[in-house]
Design an enzyme around this catalytic site. Structure first.
Site, PDB file in Angstrom:
ATOM      1  CG  ASN A 202       8.722   1.636   0.832  1.00  0.00           C
ATOM      2  OD1 ASN A 202       9.703   1.689   1.575  1.00  0.00           O
ATOM      3  ND2 ASN A 202       7.507   2.002   1.217  1.00  0.00           N
TER       4      ASN A 202
ATOM      5  CB  ALA B 102      -0.933   0.007   1.216  1.00  0.00           C
ATOM      6  CG  ASP B 103       4.085   3.924   1.667  1.00  0.00           C
ATOM      7  OD1 ASP B 103       3.723   4.843   0.902  1.00  0.00           O
ATOM      8  OD2 ASP B 103       4.884   4.090   2.606  1.00  0.00           O
ATOM      9  N   PRO B 104       3.861   2.155  -2.293  1.00  0.00           N
ATOM     10  CG  PRO B 104       2.814   1.926  -4.390  1.00  0.00           C
ATOM     11  CD  PRO B 104       2.520   2.102  -2.924  1.00  0.00           C
TER      12      PRO B 104
END
Length: 367
Positions: free
Chosen positions: A27, A21-23
């Site tokens: 990351n 959920a946090d690309p």
């Protein structure tokens, strides 16, 4: 690499249901082999299948600007409180769609379309859907850092269409029909034309690159953008079955009308020579009719190209369809409608067609 990141995120969201959920850039890292590696799995989302199907359905309804369908999606997914007037939600969405100043194909633009409506009707998003919004927004932001013109929804559309064609489940087939057929039964010919053209183009590119040891085809497009022709044929057969069923009677009515109108334009404009010509040569036709002719020619040419990619499979499917009693009855209905229409149009139209056709042959030094 943008395409690789988009593919990874879409597959996580729409196929696996378990997604990062946090690309953001911190990351993600590109490997030496050209793959994409994810880090920091502290923010993951998990959405069940009916939510994934709902996400695809919302996208189709948004693309169709189907405000009532979108309002029903929000209700079925539990976004709006029970008792909310869905017609009022649909009206608000319709007003938002009509604001040309806010038209957009990027994700942030779409959300800007919806924020006011969501606030007005006290939307309540499930936690995992909030993570979906975060993931798509983060993905688009990361991609825009590399390509400022990148639009996640526009770029994701081929993947979504591929999912609709490849998944034979009833709910996905229903969404595919909604993409191509209006509520009143009329065909969205512009969507059908674009879909056939995309299938022909992408599958042709994939075929030309077959045998190459690469994740991209000859034109540099990633393989996931290509359509599996057997899935396309299966989806086409299912669509034919629906049209020929009792539920498809309104579609058949509109199809007969469209075929009669197209045949009338075809003869009046003497367009037979253009079917096998390049599209650019249609410009000298009657402007009022050229749009229909151009669409007809584009669709015929693209469909021929698609058939040429798997002629045996297409032939088998078309033969199976034509042998069904429902198909034969529909062909008879079309023939009778054309005969009835032609009873008073042929004396005028036929000779006009022959005159223009003979003139065409004369210019080609065929006569």
């Amino acid at each position: 690499m943008i395409d690789e990141g988009l593919y990874c995120s879409l597959r996580q969201l729409l196929e696996e249901g378990f997604f990062h959920a946090d690309p953001h850039p911190g990351n993600l890292v590109a490997t030496e082999g050209g793959s994409l590696a994810y880090f920091d799995f502290g923010m993951m989302g998990d959405i069940p299948r009916h939510y994934r199907v709902g996400l695809i359905q919302m996208l189709v309804h948004y693309v169709n600007r189907d405000s009532l369908g979108l309002a029903n999606d929000f209700h079925s997914l539990g976004f709006v409180p029970e008792g909310t007037d869905l017609l009022a939600v649909a009206d608000a969405l319709r007003f938002s769609f009509g604001d040309v100043r806010r038209q957009s194909n990027d994700f942030q633009g779409v959300m800007n379309h919806l924020y006011d409506v969501m606030y007005e009707f006290s939307f309540s998003l499930p936690p995992d859907y909030a993570l979906v919004i975060r993931a798509l927004g983060s993905l688009e932001g990361t991609a825009k850092a590399l390509d400022p013109e990148f639009k996640v929804i526009e770029s994701a559309y081929p993947f979504v269409i591929g999912r609709l064609l490849a998944d034979p489940s009833p709910d996905m087939r229903k969404i595919l029909r909604e993409l191509l057929i209006c509520d009143d039964g009329s065909i969205r010919w512009n969507r059908l034309e674009r879909l056939i053209a995309a299938i022909s183009e992408q599958s042709s590119e994939s075929s030309s690159a077959s045998g190459a040891d690469s994740s991209e085809n000859a034109n540099g497009s990633p393989e996931w953008r290509s359509f599996d022709m057997h899935s396309v044929i299966a989806a086409t057969e299912d669509l034919f079955d629906f049209i020929l069923s009792r539920k498809g009677w309104r579609v058949r009515v509109f199809l007969v009308q469209d075929i009669v109108n197209a045949s009338d334009v075809f003869l009046q404009e003497a367009t037979f020579p253009y079917v096998y010509a390049k599209v650019g040569k249609i410009g000298d036709l009657n402007p009022e009719r050229s749009k229909m002719i151009r669409r007809l020619v584009n669709t015929v040419q693209s469909f021929r190209q698609a058939i040429n990619l798997a002629p045996d499979a297409w032939s088998a499917m078309l033969i199976r369809t034509l042998l069904k009693p429902e198909s034969q009855k529909f062909v008879l209905d079309v023939f009778l409608a054309l005969a009835n229409h032609s009873s008073y149009k042929i004396p005028e139209t036929f000779w006009l067609f022959m005159s223009r056709f003979l003139n065409y042959l004369d210019k080609q030094d065929i006569l």
